[in-house]
Design a protein around this motif. Structure first.
Motif, mmCIF file in Angstrom:
data_model
loop_
_atom_site.group_PDB
_atom_site.id
_atom_site.type_symbol
_atom_site.label_atom_id
_atom_site.label_comp_id
_atom_site.label_asym_id
_atom_site.label_seq_id
_atom_site.Cartn_x
_atom_site.Cartn_y
_atom_site.Cartn_z
ATOM 1 N N GLY A 97 34.919 46.288 52.433
ATOM 2 C CA GLY A 97 34.650 45.628 51.318
ATOM 3 C C GLY A 97 32.540 46.197 50.787
ATOM 4 O O GLY A 97 32.580 45.570 49.219
ATOM 5 N N LEU A 98 33.427 47.370 50.547
ATOM 6 C CA LEU A 98 32.691 48.693 50.141
ATOM 7 C C LEU A 98 33.391 49.102 48.568
ATOM 8 O O LEU A 98 32.908 48.446 47.428
ATOM 9 N N ALA A 99 34.470 48.813 48.837
ATOM 10 C CA ALA A 99 35.656 48.396 47.158
ATOM 11 C C ALA A 99 34.958 47.005 46.857
ATOM 12 O O ALA A 99 35.363 47.251 45.406
ATOM 13 N N SER A 100 35.426 46.492 47.224
ATOM 14 C CA SER A 100 35.771 45.160 46.625
ATOM 15 C C SER A 100 33.710 45.075 46.375
ATOM 16 O O SER A 100 33.621 44.342 45.063
ATOM 17 N N THR A 101 32.540 45.106 47.220
ATOM 18 C CA THR A 101 31.193 45.908 46.260
ATOM 19 C C THR A 101 30.999 46.305 45.406
ATOM 20 O O THR A 101 30.837 45.942 44.110
ATOM 21 N N VAL A 130 43.633 48.951 48.351
ATOM 22 C CA VAL A 130 42.914 48.400 48.475
ATOM 23 C C VAL A 130 43.513 47.217 48.661
ATOM 24 O O VAL A 130 43.402 46.200 49.902
ATOM 25 N N SER A 131 43.992 45.987 48.123
ATOM 26 C CA SER A 131 44.649 44.723 48.325
ATOM 27 C C SER A 131 46.105 45.001 48.133
ATOM 28 O O SER A 131 45.971 43.837 48.602
ATOM 29 N N SER A 139 36.693 56.607 37.283
ATOM 30 C CA SER A 139 35.847 55.239 37.526
ATOM 31 C C SER A 139 36.342 55.018 38.950
ATOM 32 O O SER A 139 37.922 54.873 38.962
ATOM 33 N N LEU A 140 36.142 53.867 39.419
ATOM 34 C CA LEU A 140 36.514 53.010 40.579
ATOM 35 C C LEU A 140 38.023 52.087 40.200
ATOM 36 O O LEU A 140 37.948 51.027 40.513
ATOM 37 N N TYR A 184 38.925 41.185 47.160
ATOM 38 C CA TYR A 184 39.679 41.762 47.295
ATOM 39 C C TYR A 184 40.361 40.900 48.891
ATOM 40 O O TYR A 184 41.825 40.765 48.723
ATOM 41 N N ARG A 185 39.402 40.429 49.118
ATOM 42 C CA ARG A 185 39.995 39.294 50.401
ATOM 43 C C ARG A 185 40.888 38.087 49.948
ATOM 44 O O ARG A 185 41.857 37.937 50.217
#
Length: 156
Positions: free
Chosen positions: A120-124, A94-95, A84-85, A130-131
């Motif tokens: 952006g993709l990972a956050s969505t 990412v973070s 899973s993500l 994550y930003r």
């Protein structure tokens, strides 16, 4: 990653992350992100070796290409892909790696389109910004530093 491998994941089958999850096509993303890391490193007088060279330094891998090097790293041979993500691979990488790297890049005026796209993709996909939740320059106490000041800190 092939469609067959995606189907295997959908069926709950285990997939070897580095052996079966990477392909000649998907490794292009990693190579582009690595080039962005190298450009940011250069901006701070902190050279970043190519991925295959780094893997060889740490693991004694074989192969000239990133794909061959990653597939030859012995500890990677049995790591299975997340199902899973909601997994530490995504959250931590990412973070704690991509976000601070892009913040350093922005401070130095270096474009990071591939890494920005991944964030952006990972956050969505994970419903996590994550930003804002990642390791930011402000979060590590460097929010007010210029590129030159950060370079000085890194090169002490």
């Amino acid at each position: 990653m092939t469609l067959a491998n995606i189907s295997r994941i959908d069926r709950g089958e285990e997939l070897l992350f580095y052996r079966e999850g990477l392909s000649e096509r998907t490794v292009v993303l990693l190579e582009q992100a690595a080039r962005e890391f190298q450009q940011v490193g250069e901006a701070y007088d902190a050279p970043v070796p190519p991925v295959a060279e780094l893997l060889d330094m740490y693991y004694g891998c074989e192969g000239e290409t990133v794909l061959d090097a990653m597939r030859s790293v012995a500890p990677y041979s049995s790591i299975t892909a997340p199902t899973s993500l909601d997994h530490r691979f995504l959250h931590e990488d990412v973070s704690s790696t991509l976000v601070p790297m892009t913040e350093l890049a922005r401070r130095a005026g270096c474009p990071t389109p591939m890494t920005d796209a991944v964030i952006g993709l990972a956050s969505t996909l994970s419903h996590v910004d994550y930003r804002t939740s990642g390791r930011t320059l402000a979060g590590i106490g460097w929010g007010g530093l210029t590129q030159a000041q950060i370079r000085d800190v890194l090169n002490r």
